[in-house]
Design a protein around this motif. Sequence first.
Motif, PDB file in Angstrom:
ATOM      1  N   LEU A   1       0.823  -1.212   0.000  1.00  0.00           N
ATOM      2  CA  LEU A   1       0.000   0.000   0.000  1.00  0.00           C
ATOM      3  C   LEU A   1       0.854   1.258   0.000  1.00  0.00           C
ATOM      4  N   ALA A   2       2.088   1.152   0.498  1.00  0.00           N
ATOM      5  CA  ALA A   2       3.001   2.295   0.531  1.00  0.00           C
ATOM      6  C   ALA A   2       3.680   2.541  -0.811  1.00  0.00           C
ATOM      7  N   GLN A   3       3.318   1.751  -1.835  1.00  0.00           N
ATOM      8  CA  GLN A   3       3.831   2.035  -3.175  1.00  0.00           C
ATOM      9  C   GLN A   3       3.188   3.287  -3.760  1.00  0.00           C
ATOM     10  N   ARG A   4       2.144   3.773  -3.127  1.00  0.00           N
ATOM     11  CA  ARG A   4       1.583   5.074  -3.515  1.00  0.00           C
ATOM     12  C   ARG A   4       2.721   6.093  -3.506  1.00  0.00           C
ATOM     13  N   PRO A   5       3.055   6.715  -4.633  1.00  0.00           N
ATOM     14  CA  PRO A   5       4.301   7.493  -4.719  1.00  0.00           C
ATOM     15  C   PRO A   5       4.352   8.751  -3.874  1.00  0.00           C
ATOM     16  N   ASP A   6       3.192   9.309  -3.504  1.00  0.00           N
ATOM     17  CA  ASP A   6       3.212  10.563  -2.758  1.00  0.00           C
ATOM     18  C   ASP A   6       3.135  10.373  -1.253  1.00  0.00           C
ATOM     19  N   CYS A   7       3.143   9.120  -0.773  1.00  0.00           N
ATOM     20  CA  CYS A   7       2.911   8.908   0.664  1.00  0.00           C
ATOM     21  C   CYS A   7       4.203   8.642   1.427  1.00  0.00           C
ATOM     22  N   LEU A   8       4.154   8.977   2.709  1.00  0.00           N
ATOM     23  CA  LEU A   8       5.207   8.616   3.648  1.00  0.00           C
ATOM     24  C   LEU A   8       4.818   7.286   4.295  1.00  0.00           C
ATOM     25  N   ALA A   9       5.817   6.473   4.635  1.00  0.00           N
ATOM     26  CA  ALA A   9       5.504   5.120   5.089  1.00  0.00           C
ATOM     27  C   ALA A   9       6.323   4.721   6.309  1.00  0.00           C
ATOM     28  N   LEU A  10       5.615   4.281   7.347  1.00  0.00           N
ATOM     29  CA  LEU A  10       6.212   3.592   8.488  1.00  0.00           C
ATOM     30  C   LEU A  10       5.725   2.147   8.392  1.00  0.00           C
ATOM     31  N   VAL A  11       6.492   1.312   7.727  1.00  0.00           N
ATOM     32  CA  VAL A  11       6.041  -0.036   7.398  1.00  0.00           C
ATOM     33  C   VAL A  11       5.951  -0.930   8.622  1.00  0.00           C
ATOM     34  N   ASP A  12       6.764  -0.656   9.632  1.00  0.00           N
ATOM     35  CA  ASP A  12       6.735  -1.519  10.813  1.00  0.00           C
ATOM     36  C   ASP A  12       7.042  -0.687  12.057  1.00  0.00           C
ATOM     37  N   VAL A  13       5.990  -0.206  12.710  1.00  0.00           N
ATOM     38  CA  VAL A  13       6.171   0.510  13.975  1.00  0.00           C
ATOM     39  C   VAL A  13       6.570  -0.504  15.038  1.00  0.00           C
ATOM     40  N   PRO A  14       7.709  -0.321  15.718  1.00  0.00           N
ATOM     41  CA  PRO A  14       8.137  -1.301  16.716  1.00  0.00           C
ATOM     42  C   PRO A  14       7.064  -1.512  17.783  1.00  0.00           C
ATOM     43  N   LEU A  15       6.926  -2.740  18.244  1.00  0.00           N
ATOM     44  CA  LEU A  15       5.870  -3.042  19.216  1.00  0.00           C
ATOM     45  C   LEU A  15       6.088  -2.346  20.555  1.00  0.00           C
ATOM     46  N   THR A  16       7.281  -1.806  20.758  1.00  0.00           N
ATOM     47  CA  THR A  16       7.574  -1.072  21.994  1.00  0.00           C
ATOM     48  C   THR A  16       7.162   0.394  21.911  1.00  0.00           C
ATOM     49  N   HIS A  17       6.662   0.834  20.767  1.00  0.00           N
ATOM     50  CA  HIS A  17       6.342   2.247  20.559  1.00  0.00           C
ATOM     51  C   HIS A  17       4.895   2.419  20.105  1.00  0.00           C
ATOM     52  N   VAL A  18       4.349   3.584  20.448  1.00  0.00           N
ATOM     53  CA  VAL A  18       3.074   3.980  19.868  1.00  0.00           C
ATOM     54  C   VAL A  18       3.373   4.656  18.538  1.00  0.00           C
ATOM     55  N   THR A  19       2.481   4.528  17.580  1.00  0.00           N
ATOM     56  CA  THR A  19       2.689   5.117  16.266  1.00  0.00           C
ATOM     57  C   THR A  19       2.860   6.631  16.396  1.00  0.00           C
TER      58      THR A  19
END
Length: 240
Positions: free
Chosen positions: A25-43
């Motif tokens: 879904l992050a292949q959308r060229p205009d978007c910023l991507a956090l593909v894997d937020v660590p489980l120790t952190h809130v997004t």
Amino acid sequence: MSRGPRRLLVHAMQASGASAVTAWLAQRPDCLALVDVPLTHVTPRIASDRPAIAKAVITTAYSLAEHAARFEADARILVVRDPRAIHASLSRRPYRDDNGLMEEKLAALDAAFAEGRRAYDLVVAFEDVLADRAVAAEAVRAIGWPVEDGHDDFPRGPEAMLADLRATAPDLFARFPLGFGDWRPGGFDETRSTPSRLPEAEAARLAELCPTLTDHYRARAASAAGGRPMAAAGAAPAPS
């Protein structure tokens, strides 16, 4: 300006294939991507007007509401996978009990699936994304997030996504670990759709932890065995 969601939050269990779905879904060229937020952190919040996508995993530390509020999400997708496959994969990982015992997180996944469309704009099975990308893409486009045919080739890799973040939100690199989970550039790992056989006692325990998902995947298997088409991604009604 796009009329679709500005902030898309993907919520999923560990070992569910959701990092690959998010990268797709992050292949959308205009978007910023956090593909894997660590489980120790809130997004985290991203200080930019550009569209953004992030994947947060289900834990006992942070709720969907906390991830969505901090990220300022205006659309939410739940990615599910056969709990037998999740159990088989996650039980071998050293982080299986981080931010909640594995069993607690599996139960939380089942509760999220039971909430269905009451909590999420779309519920997508990882198996359906593998089986029919076009149908899955149409379900995502229906909530306003663009997915094009060429996205299956994954033209944006980790380097491009990180470069975008570095240029737009450099503060994230100083305070937030950025990663891509189990996703590797190049596409989807098609073998991940096959659930593993579990010993009878483990299977019974898993059915207790995930009764709604277990029933759902049993119904899917029965439908497939009977030659009937399986439900399209996101098309199954939310459990009542």
